[in-house]
Each structure stands twice: as C-alpha cells, then as structure tokens.
Design a protein around this motif. Sequence first.
Motif, short mmCIF file in Angstrom:
data_model
loop_
_atom_site.label_atom_id
_atom_site.label_comp_id
_atom_site.label_asym_id
_atom_site.label_seq_id
_atom_site.Cartn_x
_atom_site.Cartn_y
_atom_site.Cartn_z
N UNK A 101 0.80 -1.21 0.00
CA UNK A 101 0.00 0.00 0.00
C UNK A 101 0.83 1.27 0.00
N UNK A 102 2.12 1.14 -0.08
CA UNK A 102 3.03 2.29 -0.17
C UNK A 102 4.31 1.80 -0.82
N UNK A 103 5.17 2.72 -1.29
CA UNK A 103 6.41 2.27 -1.97
C UNK A 103 7.43 1.69 -0.98
N UNK A 104 7.21 0.46 -0.57
CA UNK A 104 8.07 -0.19 0.42
C UNK A 104 9.35 -0.74 -0.20
N UNK A 105 9.27 -1.20 -1.44
CA UNK A 105 10.41 -1.84 -2.09
C UNK A 105 10.85 -0.99 -3.28
N UNK A 106 12.14 -0.68 -3.32
CA UNK A 106 12.68 0.10 -4.42
C UNK A 106 13.57 -0.72 -5.32
N UNK A 107 14.03 -1.87 -4.82
CA UNK A 107 14.98 -2.69 -5.57
C UNK A 107 14.80 -4.15 -5.16
N UNK A 108 15.12 -5.03 -6.09
CA UNK A 108 15.08 -6.47 -5.81
C UNK A 108 16.47 -7.04 -6.00
N UNK A 109 16.89 -7.83 -5.06
CA UNK A 109 18.16 -8.54 -5.15
C UNK A 109 17.83 -10.01 -5.33
N UNK A 110 18.33 -10.62 -6.40
CA UNK A 110 18.02 -12.01 -6.70
C UNK A 110 19.19 -12.89 -6.31
N UNK A 111 18.89 -13.95 -5.55
CA UNK A 111 19.89 -14.92 -5.14
C UNK A 111 19.50 -16.25 -5.76
N UNK A 112 20.40 -16.84 -6.55
CA UNK A 112 20.09 -18.12 -7.18
C UNK A 112 20.36 -19.25 -6.19
N UNK A 113 19.31 -19.97 -5.85
CA UNK A 113 19.43 -21.16 -5.01
C UNK A 113 18.13 -21.94 -5.09
N UNK A 114 18.16 -23.20 -4.70
CA UNK A 114 16.94 -24.01 -4.77
C UNK A 114 15.86 -23.44 -3.85
N UNK A 115 14.65 -23.47 -4.34
CA UNK A 115 13.51 -23.01 -3.56
C UNK A 115 12.68 -24.24 -3.24
N UNK A 116 12.70 -24.63 -1.99
CA UNK A 116 11.94 -25.82 -1.61
C UNK A 116 10.50 -25.43 -1.36
N UNK A 117 9.61 -26.12 -1.99
CA UNK A 117 8.19 -25.92 -1.77
C UNK A 117 7.73 -26.97 -0.77
#
Length: 165
Positions: A101-117
């Motif tokens: 509901x407001x500009x909380x995130x200005x940038x995304x940092x991506x880390x490559x690793x397995x994502x366990x569901x």
Amino acid sequence: MKPSRRGAIQISEAANGIIDPVIARRAGISTALLGSWPEIAGQDFSDCTRPEKIAWPRRDYPGDSGGSRPGVLTIACEGARALFLTHAQGELIARINSFFGYPAIGQIRIVQKPVSQTFKHAAPPRKLQGEKAERLAGLMEGIEDDKLRQAIERLGTGVLSKRKT
C-alpha cells in the motif's frame, strides 16, 4: 490475539502472532507477505521464487527527513528462471508495493538457489460450463469494476466447480 466470545482462537492467528515478530526482527518480512507470495509473484514465478528478507535503509544519519525510504527485497530464485525474473523486476516491484500500500520496495536482489516448496498449491479450478457458468454469469451481471468482477468470478468458479476427493 484477542480470544473470541467462546475463548477459542484460530491456530493460524496464534501462530502468526508468535512467528511475525521473530520473522520481522530477523528478515524484515511478515507472514502476510509470505502467504500472499503466490498471488504477488503470479503464475510465472510463484513456483520458483521465495522472498527471503527485506533490508531497510538506516535512518540514523544526519539530514534524515524521517520519512520512509524503500527497502531492498532479497528473493531466492531457482536457476535459469532468475534471468526472466530480472526482466520482470519492474512489474514485481509494482505488485509488491501494491500489496504493502506504499512504496516499500525500491529494488530487488536475486539470489540463485533451490527453492523448496513445502506445500503444493491446488490447481486452479477449471472453467465452468453449462448451467453453472450461466448461474455465475447471472450473479455477476451488475458488477462494473473489472478487478472485482475477476475476483468474484474466481471465487464463484471455485465454489461452484465440482472437486474430486
């Protein structure tokens, strides 16, 4: 956690009340963001990404105006899908900020690793046909707002569709 009239509370409310402060202190995120991630990330990225933490900028430097400044969201992403996520960053940031509901995130940092569901999301219900589709269309007749109409259509499809047990 305020108990209801009968003294009972939902387990999810009790768990979130305990877990949220720990997650907020350690990673800067809440269970609401984690729980809503499949809707925020969309079909393209919900199965291969997971939000890990939000790094908020420090506020104790001279000249700080006291307003909130956007943070950096770290997202774990599986392998080659990180490239596609990089290209979709702008849209994802807009969705996340819409969630907050407001500009909380200005940038995304991506880390490559397995994502366990640890859990699988149920497949979306199939489109309704015949009498059920006509019934749902009749119920949605007076709705003019497109987003509301789509949300009610998803809800109605889920309720009216026949599920296998």
